[in-house]
Design a protein around this motif. Structure first.
Motif, short mmCIF file in Angstrom:
data_model
loop_
_atom_site.label_atom_id
_atom_site.label_comp_id
_atom_site.label_asym_id
_atom_site.label_seq_id
_atom_site.Cartn_x
_atom_site.Cartn_y
_atom_site.Cartn_z
N UNK A 10 26.83 24.19 -27.54
CA UNK A 10 27.56 23.14 -26.97
C UNK A 10 28.74 23.31 -25.95
N UNK A 11 29.34 24.59 -26.47
CA UNK A 11 30.48 25.15 -25.77
C UNK A 11 29.85 25.82 -24.15
N UNK A 12 28.44 26.34 -24.30
CA UNK A 12 27.94 26.59 -23.29
C UNK A 12 27.37 25.80 -22.33
N UNK A 13 27.00 24.53 -22.74
CA UNK A 13 26.64 23.19 -22.03
C UNK A 13 27.95 22.86 -21.21
N UNK A 14 28.88 22.71 -22.20
CA UNK A 14 30.31 22.52 -21.79
C UNK A 14 30.53 23.17 -20.38
N UNK A 17 28.37 22.58 -17.59
CA UNK A 17 28.33 21.10 -16.91
C UNK A 17 29.74 20.79 -15.95
N UNK A 18 30.81 21.32 -16.70
CA UNK A 18 32.21 21.21 -15.89
C UNK A 18 32.34 21.94 -14.59
N UNK A 19 31.47 23.26 -14.42
CA UNK A 19 31.42 24.00 -13.41
C UNK A 19 30.78 23.20 -12.29
N UNK A 20 29.40 22.58 -12.71
CA UNK A 20 28.64 21.63 -11.70
C UNK A 20 29.43 20.66 -11.24
N UNK A 99 38.89 23.53 -23.59
CA UNK A 99 39.62 22.01 -23.57
C UNK A 99 39.61 21.40 -22.08
N UNK A 100 39.96 22.25 -21.14
CA UNK A 100 39.98 21.89 -19.78
C UNK A 100 38.69 21.67 -19.39
N UNK A 101 37.55 22.48 -19.78
CA UNK A 101 36.36 22.09 -19.24
C UNK A 101 35.95 20.58 -19.73
N UNK A 102 36.35 20.47 -20.94
CA UNK A 102 35.84 19.02 -21.52
C UNK A 102 36.80 17.96 -20.74
N UNK A 103 38.00 18.14 -20.21
CA UNK A 103 38.78 17.15 -19.43
C UNK A 103 37.99 17.10 -18.38
N UNK A 160 30.65 31.32 -15.38
CA UNK A 160 30.42 30.41 -14.28
C UNK A 160 31.45 29.41 -13.87
N UNK A 161 32.23 29.05 -15.06
CA UNK A 161 32.95 28.03 -14.91
C UNK A 161 34.10 28.53 -14.13
N UNK A 162 34.62 29.85 -14.47
CA UNK A 162 35.87 30.15 -13.83
C UNK A 162 35.49 30.54 -12.34
#
Length: 296
Positions: A10-14, A17-20, A99-103, A160-162
Motif C-alpha cells: 500500500x505504501x508503494x502504491x501510494x 500514485x502520488x507521483x503520477x 502522509x504528504x503522498x496521501x494528501x 520515484x515520488x521525490x
C-alpha cells in the motif's frame, strides 16, 4: 518492528500514485505549478517542517482543504527531524513523507510539495550531517525499523515520488515560491531553463542547477534583483533558512518562512491581484496562538 506485506505494498502504491498525480497535474507547466484567479481563491504557503508532527497537524487544521476546494496548500522540506523510534533511534520523518503522498492523492491539484535540499539529498544520496548525526542514515534506519525486508521496494517508489516533485509554484504573474534561491546569480547567471525542461542527474548533482537552487543562501539585494530580472518575477517566497521569529524579509524581494518550531509561521496569499511585499507580510500568521505569561 516490521509491517505486513500488504501494508508495504500500500505504501508503494501510494508513492507511485502520488507521483503520477504530480507529474500529470493540469496546473503544472514543466517543473512549475501555475496558480491564478481562474483556479484558486488563496494559497497557503508553509516552509521547513523537518518531521514536526504537531505543526503538520496544525497546518492541516488551518488549511481545512475539504471546506475550501479552491485553496492550495504548499509544503516543503518534511524529511530529517522530529520524533525517532524508541529502540534504535531511527528517524520517523519518512512517515510524514508518506502522509504528504496521501494528501496529494486525497486533494489532487490542491496539495503541492516542493523539492527541497533535504528531499534532494535523499533522492541523490547526498550526505547531510547535523549536530553530529548523519541525517540520511537515520532516515534509512527509521525506514528499516518500520518496513524491514520491504525497504528496497518502498525506497524505489519513494525515490520515484521525490523525482516527481515540482521545483516552484508561480502565483499570478509576479510571485514565485521556491525552497531557496541560488547564490551568486549576479556573477554567474542561473540556468532558468531548469523550470521548463526535464531535470537530469547533472542538475541534481552537487553544483548542478537544481542543487544550486535548493541549497543557495544568498540574501543580497543584487543577487535577488538579478534572478528576478531573469525570471520576470517581483517577489519570492522561500524556506530553507532558520528564522528566529518564524519569518524574515532579508531584502526587498524575498520573504523567508520557517515552520520548524513553536513560533512557526505560514503565509496565506489571497488571489486578488498582485500584492506588494508589505501586503504579503501582513498575511503572515502564527501556526499557534501566543502563550501569554501569567503573573503570580
Amino acid at each position: 518492528m516490521s509491517v505486513a506485506p500488504s501494508v508495504a505494498q500500500m505504501t508503494v502504491d501510494c508513492y507511485r500514485k502520488a507521483g503520477q498525480i504530480l507529474r500529470g497535474s493540469s496546473l503544472r507547466h514543466g517543473n512549475v505549478v501555475c496558480l491564478d484567479r481562474d483556479n484558486s481563491d488563496d494559497v497557503m504557503v508553509t516552509a521547513d517542517l523537518h518531521g514536526n508532527r504537531t505543526n503538520f497537524r496544525r497546518i492541516l487544521e488551518i488549511a481545512d482543504l475539504e471546506n475550501h476546494p479552491r485553496r492550495h496548500l504548499v509544503f516543503q522540506e518534511v524529511c530529517h527531524g522530529g520524533p525517532t523510534y524508541p529502540k534504535a533511534g531511527g528517524c520517523m520523518s519518512h512517515l510524514m513523507l508518506e502522509d504528504i503522498a496521501k494528501l496529494v492523492i486525497q486533494f489532487p491539484n490542491q496539495v503541492h510539495f516542493l523539492i527541497s535540499n533535504h528531499e534532494l539529498a535523499e533522492l541523490t544520496d547526498f550526505p547531510i550531517m547535523k549536530a553530529g548525526k548523519m541525517l540520511n542514515l537515520m532516515f534509512r534506519c527509521g525506514m528499516g525499523q518500520m518496513y524491514g525486508d520491504a525497504v528496497p521496494m518502498i525506497r524505489a517508489a519513494q525515490l520515484e515520488f521525490l523525482g516527481s516533485l515540482p521545483i516552484a509554484i508561480r502565483i499570478g504573474e509576479r510571485l514565485m515560491v521556491t525552497h531557496s534561491l541560488p547564490k551568486g546569480c549576479d556573477d554567474e547567471p542561473f540556468d532558468i531553463t531548469i523550470f521548463d525542461r526535464e531535470i537530469n542527474a547533472h542538475d541534481r548533482a552537487c553544483g548542478g542547477s537544481l542543487h544550486r537552487l535548493v541549497w543557495g543562501r544568498d540574501f543580497r539585494q543584487e543577487n535577488v534583483d538579478y534572478l528576478a530580472q531573469q525570471l520576470g518575477i517581483d517577489l519570492f517566497i522561500t524556506g530553507h533558512e532558520p528564522c528566529q521569529h518564524g519569518f524574515s524579509s532579508p531584502n526587498s524581494r524575498q520573504i523567508v518562512l520557517d515552520c520548524c518550531s513553536r513560533l512557526g509561521k505560514y503565509l496565506m496569499i489571497p488571489m486578488a491581484g498582485e500584492l506588494t511585499q508589505d501586503e504579503l507580510l501582513n498575511q503572515i500568521h502564527s501556526l499557534h496562538a501566543p502563550v501569554l505569561e501569567t503573573i503570580s
